[in-house]
Design a protein around this motif. Structure first.
Motif, short mmCIF file in Angstrom:
data_model
loop_
_atom_site.label_atom_id
_atom_site.label_comp_id
_atom_site.label_asym_id
_atom_site.label_seq_id
_atom_site.Cartn_x
_atom_site.Cartn_y
_atom_site.Cartn_z
N VAL A 12 148.25 27.66 -8.56
CA VAL A 12 148.69 28.89 -8.02
C VAL A 12 149.41 29.54 -9.28
N SER A 13 150.21 30.97 -8.84
CA SER A 13 150.50 31.56 -9.94
C SER A 13 152.05 31.15 -9.96
N ASP A 14 152.59 30.81 -8.68
CA ASP A 14 154.02 30.14 -8.71
C ASP A 14 154.19 29.28 -7.80
N LYS A 15 154.47 28.05 -8.52
CA LYS A 15 154.12 26.96 -7.81
C LYS A 15 155.33 26.69 -6.62
N HIS A 16 156.67 27.14 -7.26
CA HIS A 16 157.71 26.96 -6.10
C HIS A 16 157.50 27.83 -5.05
N ALA A 17 157.20 29.14 -5.16
CA ALA A 17 156.91 30.01 -4.03
C ALA A 17 155.94 29.72 -3.14
N SER A 18 154.78 29.21 -3.72
CA SER A 18 153.64 28.87 -2.87
C SER A 18 153.95 27.52 -2.01
N ALA A 19 154.63 26.64 -2.72
CA ALA A 19 155.14 25.49 -2.02
C ALA A 19 155.96 25.53 -0.86
N ARG A 20 156.88 26.57 -1.27
CA ARG A 20 157.85 26.93 -0.13
C ARG A 20 157.29 27.59 0.93
N PHE A 21 156.30 28.80 0.60
CA PHE A 21 155.48 29.47 1.79
C PHE A 21 154.74 28.37 2.68
N LEU A 22 154.08 27.65 2.26
CA LEU A 22 153.48 26.47 2.90
C LEU A 22 154.39 25.65 3.74
N VAL A 23 155.40 25.14 3.25
CA VAL A 23 156.29 24.20 4.08
C VAL A 23 157.04 25.03 5.11
N GLU A 24 157.28 26.53 5.01
CA GLU A 24 157.88 27.21 5.89
C GLU A 24 157.05 27.51 6.94
N ILE A 25 155.76 27.90 6.74
CA ILE A 25 154.64 28.33 7.82
C ILE A 25 154.46 26.93 8.63
N LEU A 26 154.41 25.81 7.94
CA LEU A 26 153.86 24.60 8.72
C LEU A 26 154.92 23.85 9.32
N GLY A 27 156.25 24.23 8.75
CA GLY A 27 157.42 23.51 9.38
C GLY A 27 157.42 21.79 8.76
N LEU A 28 157.05 21.85 7.45
CA LEU A 28 157.07 20.77 6.90
C LEU A 28 158.31 20.46 6.16
N PRO A 29 158.64 19.05 5.72
CA PRO A 29 159.83 18.96 4.84
C PRO A 29 159.77 19.47 3.52
N GLU A 30 160.96 19.69 2.91
CA GLU A 30 161.10 20.13 1.63
C GLU A 30 160.50 19.62 0.67
N PRO A 31 159.84 20.62 -0.17
CA PRO A 31 158.95 19.91 -1.49
C PRO A 31 159.73 19.26 -2.45
N THR A 32 159.15 18.32 -3.02
CA THR A 32 159.78 17.69 -3.95
C THR A 32 159.27 17.91 -5.43
N THR A 33 159.57 17.42 -6.62
CA THR A 33 158.87 17.72 -7.71
C THR A 33 158.48 16.09 -8.37
N TYR A 34 157.21 16.24 -9.02
CA TYR A 34 157.01 14.98 -9.63
C TYR A 34 156.22 15.62 -11.06
N GLY A 35 156.81 15.34 -12.19
CA GLY A 35 156.21 15.83 -13.29
C GLY A 35 156.33 17.52 -13.36
N PRO A 36 155.06 18.06 -13.63
CA PRO A 36 154.59 19.29 -13.64
C PRO A 36 154.63 20.08 -12.37
N PHE A 37 154.61 19.16 -11.17
CA PHE A 37 154.10 19.70 -9.94
C PHE A 37 155.37 19.82 -8.77
N VAL A 38 155.01 20.70 -7.80
CA VAL A 38 155.93 20.69 -6.74
C VAL A 38 154.92 20.20 -5.68
N VAL A 39 155.58 19.13 -4.97
CA VAL A 39 154.69 18.36 -4.12
C VAL A 39 155.16 18.69 -2.57
#
Length: 125
Positions: A12-39
């Protein structure tokens, strides 16, 4: 040993914004980080590992199996955000849901153009 999908990398172009978009739409738990990834962790032990792509990301398709109550909640969040959704993957039936295999389904895009889908019955019923 059984074989299970554990994770996939979503470019993606912005991993934090894209992960936030998905968790907000799907109602999932907050994303976490692992190395260079937002999970983003989904309920079947699969993770979507968001990574910044320094070129234009190539769109992919991600489908999420949900129950009817979750479907209604997710669809409401899509509508509240003013996002366009379709009944089909080719984006021909706008603002509609499908009834494939006796369930319900719809498609929408994330900010990078990845094709997202929710469905209540797996393909093939």
């Amino acid at each position: 040993m059984s074989v299970k999908l554990n994770h996939t990398i979503v470019h993606v172009s912005d991993k934090h914004a894209s992960a936030r978009f998905l968790v907000e739409i799907l109602g999932l738990p907050e994303p976490t980080t692992y190395g260079p990834f937002v999970v983003v962790q989904v309920d079947n032990e699969v993770a979507l590992d968001y990574a910044d792509d320094h070129a234009a990301p190539h769109s992919q398709h991600y489908a999420f199996l949900v129950d009817d109550a979750s479907f209604d909640e997710i669809k409401a969040r899509i509508i509240e955000r003013g996002l366009t959704y379709w009944a089909d993957p080719f984006h021909r039936k706008e603002s509609q849901e499908n009834s494939e295999d006796g369930g319900r389904g719809l498609y929408w895009n994330d900010p990078d153009g990845h094709h997202l889908e929710i469905l209540t019955v797996p393909y093939g019923g």
